[in-house]
Design an enzyme around this catalytic site. Structure first.
Site, short mmCIF file in Angstrom:
data_model
loop_
_atom_site.label_atom_id
_atom_site.label_comp_id
_atom_site.label_asym_id
_atom_site.label_seq_id
_atom_site.Cartn_x
_atom_site.Cartn_y
_atom_site.Cartn_z
N GLU A 54 0.38 -1.33 -0.12
CA GLU A 54 -0.27 0.08 -0.31
C GLU A 54 0.87 1.39 0.75
O GLU A 54 1.81 1.19 0.34
CB GLU A 54 -1.19 -0.52 1.71
CG GLU A 54 -1.68 -1.13 1.46
CD GLU A 54 -2.83 -0.69 2.34
OE1 GLU A 54 -2.57 0.33 3.48
OE2 GLU A 54 -3.82 -1.71 3.06
N CYS A 95 3.43 8.45 1.26
CA CYS A 95 3.21 7.67 1.75
C CYS A 95 3.32 5.83 1.84
O CYS A 95 2.83 5.69 1.12
CB CYS A 95 2.55 7.30 3.38
SG CYS A 95 2.59 6.67 4.67
N CYS A 136 5.10 -6.81 7.93
CA CYS A 136 6.02 -6.48 8.47
C CYS A 136 5.89 -7.54 10.07
O CYS A 136 4.97 -8.12 10.38
CB CYS A 136 5.07 -4.83 8.51
SG CYS A 136 6.50 -3.86 10.11
N CYS A 144 2.60 -5.02 15.67
CA CYS A 144 2.56 -3.95 16.16
C CYS A 144 0.31 -4.13 16.71
O CYS A 144 -0.14 -4.35 15.09
CB CYS A 144 1.69 -2.53 16.29
SG CYS A 144 4.04 -2.15 15.85
N CYS A 164 -1.97 -2.34 14.70
CA CYS A 164 -1.96 -1.63 12.68
C CYS A 164 -2.32 -3.62 12.22
O CYS A 164 -1.80 -4.61 12.48
CB CYS A 164 -0.26 -2.09 13.01
SG CYS A 164 -0.08 -1.46 11.21
N GLU A 215 8.92 -2.00 9.06
CA GLU A 215 9.32 -0.91 9.85
C GLU A 215 10.93 -1.03 8.55
O GLU A 215 11.76 -1.73 8.88
CB GLU A 215 9.92 -2.09 10.60
CG GLU A 215 11.34 -1.63 11.70
CD GLU A 215 11.15 0.12 11.57
OE1 GLU A 215 10.04 0.27 12.27
OE2 GLU A 215 12.51 0.70 11.89
N CYS A 245 -3.00 2.48 7.50
CA CYS A 245 -2.12 1.34 7.40
C CYS A 245 -2.59 -0.18 7.17
O CYS A 245 -2.88 -0.96 8.29
CB CYS A 245 -0.17 1.64 8.10
SG CYS A 245 0.64 0.83 7.52
#
Ligand code: SF4
Length: 343
Positions: free
Chosen positions: A90, A103, A110, A114, A117, A158, A332
Site C-alpha cells: 500500500e 506515504c 511487517c 504491533c 496495526c 519497519e 496502514c
C-alpha cells in the site's frame, strides 16, 4: 535491470559501459524522474540507435495499481500496488498544507506485529527492493499527476529493518539529477531500533526522524509492540538524541492514543518527564487510534485535548494529528488485509 534501482553513480557507470557519453545518463534520468516518461521510445533527445539500445539493457518498471480509493473529503488517495511477484503493498497520497505527500512502504507486510496495526496482523513476506520503494513515488505521480513534495516512510513495514535499501532509495529520491526531493522533506518513521537510528544519523543525510513510541512506560509499550521487550524506551531515546546531535534535526515522537490504555494523565506526565530529561528538540504527534481493528477505541476529544495540554504545559510541543481519508480505510494495511482475506 530496472533503472529505478540504480544510484546516480551506478547508472552513469552502466551508461558509460555501453559506450554512451555520461550526459546521456542525465538525459534518461530527467525523462524518467522529472517528465515521468517510462518508455525509451519517447525520449526524443536520444538518437534512434540509443533508443533501440537502452531497452536491451534496462527496464523502467512501475507497480500495477490494483485498487485505488479516493477520499471524498480531502482527496487522500490510497493505492494497493501489485509487485512483479504478485505481492501487494500500500501507498498513500495525502495533502498536507496543500502539498502532496506520499506515504510509502518498505516491506511486504511487517515482522513487528504491533497490535493496533492491520499490516502487523497480516504477517511478513519480504523486504522491498530499492526500485520497489522508489517506484511507488513515480507510480503515484503518474496516476495522480500530482508532484510529490514530501515523502514519509511510514507505510507498510519497519524501514530500519530494510536499512540498506531504504537509505539507497532516500539518496535516489533526494539526488538533484534524479527525483530531487529536498532531504528535509523526507521522513523515516521507526518503531525504534537503536543501533540503526544511530547509523542513520551518521549517513550525512539531514533527514527527519519519527519515533513510534506510543507509550511512556516499557511495560505498556510491550503490550502493544512486541519489539519493545528487546529495546527499552530510554535506549531508543538515547539513540534519537545521538541522531539529533549528528543531524541537528528535530525528532518527532508519534503517540497513538488508545482509550483507557495509554491515555491517562499519568501517561502524559510520564511522557513529558522522560522527554524533558532527554533534553532533545522534540515534537509530539498525538494520533487517535484508528478503530478499524477489533478491541481498539479512541479516547474522547476531551481526553485527547487534555493529554495534549499536559504535554504543552510541561514545555513539550505537541499537536493532535488531523485525520486524513477517514472514508477510505486509510489505516496502514487495511486495504491489503481485506484483499488477502478475499483470496
Ligand atoms: S505499526 Fe509499523 S512497525 Fe508496527 S506492525 Fe504496523 S507497519 Fe509494522
Amino acid at each position: 535491470m530496472n533503472i529505478l534501482g540504480f544510484s546516480y553513480e551506478e547508472f552513469v557507470e552502466e551508461i558509460v559501459k555501453l559506450g554512451l557519453e555520461r550526459y546521456r545518463a542525465d538525459q534518461v534520468l530527467d525523462w524518467v524522474y522529472q517528465k515521468l516518461v517510462f518508455s525509451f521510445d519517447q525520449m526524443t533527445n536520444l538518437s534512434k540507435e540509443h533508443r533501440r539500445l537502452l531497452p536491451q539493457h534496462f527496464s523502467i518498471d512501475l507497480p500495477k495499481v490494483v485498487e485505488k480509493k479516493v477520499s471524498k473529503f480531502d482527496k487522500t488517495t490510497k493505492y494497493l500496488f501489485e509487485l512483479k511477484d504478485g505481492n501487494t503493498i500500500e501507498s498513500v497520497l495525502l495533502f498536507h498544507e496543500g502539498y502532496a505527500t506520499a506515504c510509502i512502504s518498505t516491506q511486504v507486510g511487517c515482522p513487528i506485529r504491533c497490535s493496533f496495526c492491520a499490516t502487523g496482523q497480516s504477517g511478513f513476506v519480504r523486504n522491498l527492493e530499492v526500485d520497489e520503494i522508489v517506484s511507488q513515488i513515480l507510480a503515484i505521480e503518474a496516476d495522480s499527476r500530482q508532484k510529490i513534495r514530501n515523502v514519509v516512510y511510514m507505510g507498510m513495514g519497519e524501514p530500519l529493518l530494510n536499512y540498506d535499501n531504504v537509505v539507497k532509495s532516500v539518496r535516489i529520491l533526494n539526488h538533484k539529477k534524479m527525483k530531487n526531493i529536498g532531504i528535509r522533506r523526507i521522513t523515516i518513521s521507526t518503531v525504534g531500533i537503536p543501533e540503526k537510528i544511530i547509523k542513520l544519523g551518521q549517513e550525512g543525510l539531514d533527514i527527519n526522524l519519527a519515533i513510534s513510541l506510543h507509550a511512556s512506560s516499557n511495560e505498556k509499550r510491550m503490550q502493544i509492540i512486541p519489539l519493545a521487550s528487546k529495546y527499552a524506551i530510554e535506549e531508543i531515546l538515547d539513540a534519537a538524541k545521538q541522531f539529533q546531535q549528528n543531524t541537528d534535526r528535530r525528532v518527532t515522537i508519534e503517540y497513538i492514543l488508545i482509550k483507557e490504555f495509554n491515555d491517562y494523565d499519568e501517561d502524559a506526565r510520564r511522557l513529558a518527564k522522560i522527554l524533558k530529561e532527554m533534553k532533545m528538540k522534540v515534537f509530539v504527534n498525538l494520533i487517535p487510534v484508528n478503530p478499524a481493528l477489533p478491541g481498539l477505541e479512541r479516547p474522547s476529544i476531551w481526553k485527547i485535548n487534555r493529554f495534549k495540554e499536559i504535554l504543552v504545559e510541561s514545555g513539550i510541543e505537541a499537536e493532535v494529528r488531523r485525520e486524513k481519508g477517514v472514508d477510505i480505510e486509510a489505516a496502514c494495511g487495511q486495504l491489503r488485509l481485506r484483499a488477502l482475506q478475499k483470496r
